[in-house]
Every structure is written in structure tokens, then in C-alpha cells.
Design an enzyme around this catalytic site. Structure first.
Site, PDB file in Angstrom:
ATOM      1  CB  VAL A  12       2.235  -6.288 -11.712  1.00  0.00           C
ATOM      2  CG1 VAL A  12       1.929  -7.759 -11.460  1.00  0.00           C
ATOM      3  CG2 VAL A  12       1.972  -5.463 -10.451  1.00  0.00           C
ATOM      4  NE  ARG A  43      -2.498   2.720 -22.424  1.00  0.00           N
ATOM      5  CZ  ARG A  43      -2.865   3.466 -21.378  1.00  0.00           C
ATOM      6  NH1 ARG A  43      -3.499   4.591 -21.578  1.00  0.00           N
ATOM      7  NH2 ARG A  43      -2.599   3.098 -20.148  1.00  0.00           N
ATOM      8  CD  GLU A 121      -3.539 -16.170  -3.622  1.00  0.00           C
ATOM      9  OE1 GLU A 121      -3.961 -17.335  -3.570  1.00  0.00           O
ATOM     10  OE2 GLU A 121      -3.833 -15.300  -2.789  1.00  0.00           O
ATOM     11  N   GLY A 126      -1.672  -8.652  -2.354  1.00  0.00           N
ATOM     12  CA  GLY A 126      -0.458  -8.841  -3.166  1.00  0.00           C
ATOM     13  C   GLY A 126       0.151 -10.225  -3.084  1.00  0.00           C
ATOM     14  CB  ILE A 128      -0.598 -12.546   1.654  1.00  0.00           C
ATOM     15  CG1 ILE A 128       0.226 -11.389   2.219  1.00  0.00           C
ATOM     16  CG2 ILE A 128      -0.957 -13.550   2.731  1.00  0.00           C
ATOM     17  CD1 ILE A 128      -0.506 -10.587   3.304  1.00  0.00           C
ATOM     18  N   GLY A 178       5.602   4.053  -4.871  1.00  0.00           N
ATOM     19  CA  GLY A 178       4.863   3.154  -5.769  1.00  0.00           C
ATOM     20  C   GLY A 178       3.849   2.259  -5.065  1.00  0.00           C
ATOM     21  CD  GLU A 181      -4.540   0.755  -6.442  1.00  0.00           C
ATOM     22  OE1 GLU A 181      -4.940   0.506  -7.575  1.00  0.00           O
ATOM     23  OE2 GLU A 181      -3.794  -0.005  -5.817  1.00  0.00           O
ATOM     24  CE  LYS A 196      -5.931  -4.670  -2.501  1.00  0.00           C
ATOM     25  NZ  LYS A 196      -4.930  -3.793  -1.884  1.00  0.00           N
TER      26      LYS A 196
HETATM   27  N1  HSE Z   1      -2.545   0.428  -3.596  1.00  0.00           N
HETATM   28  C1  HSE Z   1      -2.559  -0.886  -3.083  1.00  0.00           C
HETATM   29  C2  HSE Z   1      -2.086  -0.838  -1.635  1.00  0.00           C
HETATM   30  C3  HSE Z   1      -1.653  -1.779  -3.917  1.00  0.00           C
HETATM   31  O1  HSE Z   1      -1.637   0.215  -1.180  1.00  0.00           O
HETATM   32  O2  HSE Z   1      -2.205  -1.832  -0.939  1.00  0.00           O
HETATM   33  C4  HSE Z   1      -1.966  -3.237  -3.810  1.00  0.00           C
HETATM   34  O3  HSE Z   1      -3.251  -3.570  -4.162  1.00  0.00           O
END
Ligand code: HSE
Length: 417
Positions: A12, A43, A121, A126, A128, A178, A181, A196
Site C-alpha cells: 500500500v 525496517r 478511509e 479498501g 470504497i 495478495g 492478511e 471493519k
Molecule cells: N485481507 C483483507 C481482505 C484486505 O481480504 O479483505 C483488506 O482489508
């Protein structure tokens, strides 16, 4: 010029730097000022020389840097992020974060600490812009209900399972793409969606609840039989985050849910997210888009930076003063009322159905529909119920599981209509 420091330059963070550069002119025109990333914290700085910004390994080089106006936190996790964001706020920096776990635990503390703008936001769904919709666009409303597909990984897995694919194989694929998490149990166990949902609920109801206070169940026990049942009875199975207002009581829960195929939210497939919000003034509104991925999340992060650069200052959780008269309380998970689907595997013996029906009736659970599927050497009994109370369902399941003809733990899915 507005000067930005970014802490955490993963997928990101890199996408934020790249898109600020790519869309520099339009972003400048919209913000009214040039926006420049002047420092990154990471890091292993040697890995990131391609980004062409000065790097450091110490977050204080950003949070305490007198030149920096906005601190963008993108490291994820709770404790270290809380230390960093608190330090930034104490040093009067505006903050932008995409960190849902941090906010699920500390949003009210951070709101108290923040005398500068604080935007987040990207933390929910993500790309939206659902936070701004709920906090600003719907500010005239009592929010009656929120229903969201807010974990892309689970939605991807459930969508692929409908094609007959194996759960584990699809989860592996979601990790490779990807979406998931770092620890995918956060996705499949429902915790990411719960983080969320708690953020959305604070904006809707000014309610402070932690993940431990609400009902959270993941998709780990869903199998192809459940998907077949759903199809046969006109449902889709989705992992939903649900918030409902009943007078001054609020129900918050995350779990796999059977929803009618004709509902709009049923049609959301793959990694996409969608949130339906019902307001008492506006009625139902719906928000749809990519809930994960570098560019989608960067789009939301940059919108927060633009908001701050313009000098707009929103109350962090949408309330300028506390909501005293209409203060809401959280309903205990055991008292939630829902319709249920039950999957019970039993030996094919005389009187089995009668005994199960009796236990359901004893616990005030009325059967709505029933299907029996013979398998090799046993049968699967699939029930749907009328509305029942969560604690009655749990008690009935415990009692039925003790019967010696029941051969596997019972699976259940709540039905939302
Ligand atoms: N792991 C989260 C998902 C990524 O699958 O929606 C976005 O928060």
C-alpha cells in the site's frame, strides 16, 4: 506545499508514493496545494532505494519531524501502531491510517488524543469511500442497518467454492494473489471483517465495542453440502458484517449468512466488497468496489491526504459532541434473534427425526423447511428454522449433539431475510 511522511512502505505504501506521483497534477488541483512525500520509514531501507525518497528506520524521524504535516501509518497491527500514531498526535501531526485492527481497539482513545485531523478511509472496504459516505453523506440519518461484504478473501473463497472447488486450495490462491492478511485466520475466522464492522458501527451509533464483545464466526466450517442447500433453496452464502438498530439497542455480528439470491449484495462475487446502509431518511444506499489491493487502498489513503490538505476538518468518528439522549447499548450475542439453517449428520435409524424435532420444539425453535440427503452409510438432515433466539439454538445444538445417533458436530448458518 503539504509534506507527508509514510511509516510502512509495503504494497500500500509503495502504491501511495507511486499514485501521488502519477496523478500529481490532478491531486494538486483538487487539494489546492502540492503534496510531497519527504520521508519514509521502513525496517530494511536498502530494499527500497527505487522509491526515490529519503528513508529511515526510526518512526520518530517522521512523527517528530518539524517539517512534516501529515503522518501516514501503514504498518498494520495494534500495539506498535498505537505507539506510533499516539506519538504523531502528541506532536500535533495530522494522521492518516489504513489500520483497521488499531481502530478496532483504540479508536475512541485516539479520538480523545487527536487535536489534529485524523482520517482512516482505507481501513474499511479498501477503495470504497464508505467512511466518508457514512460520516458525511448520511449525517442526516439514524442508521437502521448496515450489511457488508467487507472481507475480500472470504468472498473470493465462497465464490470459488460454488464452482465445486476445495476450500484449502482456494485459500492458498487468495494468499498468493495478495488478498489475505499476513495471518489468514484473521480473514477466514471473521476477525478482519469484525474490525471493519466496529469502525462503521462507531460512526453509525457512536458505540464503543471491542471485538471480544460481539459475535464473530468465520467460514471455516462451510462445506459443499451447505452450498448445495443454499442453491436448492434460493440462497447465497456470504460472510457478512451486520449492524442493526432496535430502538436504542444495537446488534453487531459477523458470520457466514444465507441471503436470498435476488438481493443485490448476493450478487457480489470474488474479491469485491459491498456495503448496504439503510438510513431512516434516505432509505437503502449501497457501496460497491475493490476491498483490497495496493492501488485500491492507496486511492482511499490519498483521498484522506487531500481532505487534510484542503483544510477540511471532520470529527474523527463523525460526532462533534457525544450522543447523550439517544445513547445506544450493545445487545449480548446470546440474545440475538435470527433464522437458522442446521446441518446434522446422523445414522439412518428409526425415530431419529422425531427426537431431533422434539428437542427443537422444547427450545422454542420452529422448523420452516427440511431436506434429507442420504450419504454412504449415513444421512444429512438439513433444516431451516423460523426466527429463534441464539441461546436457544446453542442449547438445542448441544443437546442434539449428545444423542448417540449424531455422528458429527452440527453446523449452523444464520439466515438473513
Ligand atoms: N485481507 C483483507 C481482505 C484486505 O481480504 O479483505 C483488506 O482489508
Amino acid at each position: 506545499m503539504v509534506k507527508v511522511g509514510i511509516i510502512g512502505l509495503g504494497t500500500v505504501g509503495e502504491a501511495v508514493v507511486k499514485n501521488l506521483e502519477k496523478n500529481r497534477e490532478i491531486i494538486k488541483a483538487r487539494a489546492g496545494k502540492e503534496i510531497k512525500v519527504i520521508k519514509g520509514v521502513i525496517r530494511e531501507p536498502n530494499k527500497y532505494t527505487h522509491l526515490n525518497i529519503p528513508l529511515s528506520t526510526d518512526y520518530k524521524d517522521v512523527t517528530r519531524n518539524p517539517e512534516i504535516d501529515i503522518v501516514v501509518e501503514l504498518i498494520g497491527g495494534v500495539d506498535k501502531a498505537f505507539e506510533i500514531v499516539s506519538d504523531a498526535l502528541k506532536h500535533k501531526k495530522a494522521v492518516v491510517t489504513a489500520n483497521k485492527a488499531l481502530l478496532a481497539y483504540h479508536r475512541f482513545e485516539l479520538q480523545k488524543l487527536a487535536s489534529t485531523p485524523f482520517e482512516y478511509e482505507a481501513s474499511v472496504a479498501g477503495g470504497i469511500p464508505v467512511i466518508k459516505a457514512l460520516r458525511d453523506g448520511l449525517s442526516a440519518n439514524h442508521i437502521l442497518e448496515i450489511k457488508g461484504i467487507i472481507n475480500g478473501t472470504c468472498n473470493y473463497i465462497l465464490s470459488e467454492m460454488k464452482k465445486g472447488r476445495d476450500y484449502k486450495e482456494v485459500l492458498k490462491e487468495a494468499q498468493e494473489k495478495g488478498y489475505a492478511e499476513a495471518d489468514p485466520t484473521f480473514d477466514v475466522g471473521g476477525f478482519d471483517a469484525a474490525h471493519k464492522l466496529l469502525i462503521l458501527a462507531s460512526i453509525a451509533y457512536n458505540i464503543d465495542a471491542k471485538p471480544e464483545d460481539i459475535l464473530i464466526e468465520g467460514i471455516e466450517n462451510i462445506n459443499l453440502t451447505d452450498i448445495e442447500f443454499a442453491k436448492e433453496f434460493g440462497y447465497e452464502i456470504k460472510l457478512l458484517g451486520i449492524a442493526k438498530k432496535r430502538d436504542s439497542e444495537i446488534e453487531l455480528r459477523v458470520h457466514p449468512t444465507l441471503i436470498k439470491q435476488q438481493e443485490m449484495i448476493s450478487k457480489v462475487e470474488g474479491v469485491m466488497n459491498a456495503v448496504s446502509v439503510i438510513g431512516d431518511v434516505v432509505g437503502e444506499t449501497m457501496y460497491y468496489g475493490p476491498g483490497a489491493g495496493g492501488d485500491a487502498t492507496a486511492s482511499a489513503v490519498i483521498s484522506d491526504i487531500v481532505e487534510i490538505a484542503r483544510g477540511n476538518s471532520n470529527p474523527m468518528l463523525g460526532f462533534k459532541i457525544p450522543l447523550e439522549i439517544e445513547k445506544c447499548t450493545l445487545i449480548k450475542p446470546d440474545n440475538i434473534v435470527s433464522k437458522y439453517y442446521l446441518r446434522i449428520a446422523v445414522k439412518d435409524e428409526l425415530g431419529v427425526l422425531e427426537k431431533i424435532a422434539h428437542i427443537l420444539a422444547q427450545n422454542n425453535i420452529s422448523i420452516e423447511s427440511f431436506l434429507q440427503k442420504p450419504r454412504d452409510g449415513y444421512v444429512k438432515l438439513l433444516f431451516s428454522t423460523h426466527k429463534a433466539v441464539e441461546k436457544d439454538i446453542k442449547k438445542a445444538i448441544k443437546t442434539i449433539e449428545k444423542l448417540n445417533f449424531v455422528i458429527k458436530p452440527i453446523n449452523y448458518i444464520r439466515i438473513e431475510e
